[in-house]
Write an enzyme that holds these catalytic residues in place. Structure first.
Site, PDB file in Angstrom:
ATOM      1  CE  LYS A  76     -15.283 -30.399 -19.216  1.00 24.21           C
ATOM      2  NZ  LYS A  76     -14.772 -28.970 -18.743  1.00 24.21           N
ATOM      3  CE  LYS A 100     -24.621 -26.616 -12.747  1.00 25.19           C
ATOM      4  NZ  LYS A 100     -23.890 -25.612 -13.370  1.00 25.19           N
ATOM      5  CE  LYS A 112     -17.342 -23.855 -10.810  1.00 29.46           C
ATOM      6  NZ  LYS A 112     -18.182 -24.162 -11.775  1.00 29.46           N
ATOM      7  CG  ASN A 227     -21.159 -16.235 -21.195  1.00 27.52           C
ATOM      8  OD1 ASN A 227     -21.311 -15.757 -22.492  1.00 27.52           O
ATOM      9  ND2 ASN A 227     -21.408 -17.295 -20.949  1.00 27.52           N
ATOM     10  CB  SER A 354     -17.677 -28.511 -21.325  1.00 25.58           C
ATOM     11  OG  SER A 354     -17.400 -27.217 -21.085  1.00 25.58           O
TER      12      SER A 354
END
Length: 420
Positions: A76, A100, A112, A227, A354
């Site tokens: 992911k 993470k 990634k 962001n 996510s």
């Protein structure tokens, strides 16, 4: 010469990551075979994407997708569109995503992706064609149970929507779980856009509590107003903290009495730029050395280094950006009793929400925003406590503690599978 420096910097980021992973595995008592498995992604795909530009010409773009380790579950991670994307950077970022996921106890490995391009110089239709081309190019190795992309630098929910649509067309069935960070109407999750900043906010609150700092009235400096930085500034402002400094690519703003964040948010452009509207600005270097309680690097890597770590005046540094503090600077901050909350913990709110989005897609059942925030709060607080306890118990800094927590799940899953 500049190009050489850039390559060196990227290699340093990967090497620094590998060094800390090695140290973490040694502390946990794992053998060198485990490190050999984890120091590089299991898969690295480089693709060439032909795109018809608006003027009728064909331009060939280079893209990457790294899948670090899928022992725990599907990989992911985001896809960035940036002129400086490199294979080495994508590798390092995929490893961070694995960490993470391990820290947050999610059933994922790290992935990634990136495309070498400058979306600021491209039209909307050109970006759409590039996004769809990228999905076609990597379609063999991605999917809801293989590898799940997401937004990253210069990508957003619209780009995720195009990518999802292209994947669904290719597979001939609707696949909302193929990608996260989508618009709500296409299966996106409430709270996804502000999730990274929300996670950083929770980490700031927990760190301030450990240091005996009251968040209301605390002086906060935020480097970066994109962001994550802009949402974070707003959350801090609303919590009663004084945001005394913010910066963007053009410069930084400072007011010891606190900046009017609502006013700045109203004036900034789509790339988070606002400092160019003011005559009195300071440099990014000066911003990092301002007198404050909490410093949040939320821009780019290697901002706190051996050169300026001695000049940092904050009691707490919380990394919202990827790799903003070098290894040597981490040691210096630790020696000075400055509490550093590392990127792999602080900025993990994005991958956590996510994950929530993916779960909702798989269930076909969607949660209210309050439910998402409640679950994020629970995961972030628990993960912070876990890392903080490991740091205290093992007498190591928070970065090494976070890596120790992050690699353990991957190492154990790889062992049970019989890989090592």
């Amino acid at each position: 010469m500049d190009e050489q420096k850039e390559v060196q910097k990227e290699q340093n980021v990967l090497q620094a990551t590998q060094t800390v992973i090695h140290k973490a595995l040694n502390k946990l008592g794992y053998s060198d075979e485990v490190y050999e498995l984890m120091k590089e992604p299991l898969r690295m795909m480089t693709v060439r994407i032909p795109v018809r530009m608006d003027d009728g010409s064909i331009k060939i773009f280079t893209g990457f997708r790294a899948q670090h380790n899928d022992a725990v579950g599907p990989t992911k991670g985001g896809v960035r569109f940036h002129p400086n994307v490199t294979e080495t950077e994508v590798k390092a970022l995929s490893i961070w995503m694995s960490l993470k996921a391990g820290i947050m106890d999610l059933p994922y490995g790290g992935g990634k992706g990136g495309i070498i391009c400058d979306p600021r110089e491209m039209s909307f239709p050109e970006i759409e064609r590039l996004s769809r081309g990228y999905v076609r190019a990597i379609s063999q190795i991605v999917g809801p149970t293989k590898d799940i992309p997401a937004p990253d630098v210069f990508t957003n929910s619209q780009i995720m929507a195009w990518m999802m649509d292209e994947y669904s067309r290719m597979k001939e069935f609707d696949s909302p779980g193929f990608i996260t960070g989508k618009p709500l109407v296409l299966g996106g999750s409430h709270g996804r856009e502000s999730a990274t900043a929300k996670g950083v906010t929770i980490c700031i609150r927990e760190a301030a509590r450990r240091k005996g700092i009251n968040l209301e009235g605390a002086r906060v400096v935020i480097q970066g107003f994109g962001n994550a930085g802009s949402f974070l500034a707003k959350f801090m402002f609303d919590a009663g903290a004084k945001v005394v400094g913010i910066s963007d690519v053009n410069g930084a703003l400072h007011d010891p009495d606190g900046l009017d964040i609502d006013y700045l948010l109203d004036r900034r452009d789509s790339f988070g730029t606002v400092s160019n509207l003011f005559k009195e600005t300071i440099s990014n270097e000066e911003l990092l050395e301002l007198d404050c309680d909490i410093l949040v690097p939320a821009a780019i890597e290697n901002q706190i280094t051996e050169k300026n770590a001695h000049k940092i005046k904050a009691s707490i540094v919380v990394e919202a950006a990827n790799g903003p503090t070098t290894m040597r600077a981490t040691e210096i901050l630790s020696q000075r009793d400055i509490l550093l909350v590392p990127d792999v913990l602080a900025s993990a709110g994005g991958v956590t929400v996510s994950y929530f989005e993916w779960v909702q897609n798989n269930q076909g059942f969607y949660w209210e925003e309050e439910e998402v925030e409640r679950r994020l709060e629970k995961v972030m607080v628990s993960s912070f406590d876990n890392v903080y306890k490991v740091a205290a118990m093992r007498n190591v800094d928070m970065r090494l503690a976070a890596y120790m927590v992050g690699v353990r799940k991957m190492a154990e899953a790889s062992r049970f599978r019989g890989w090592i």
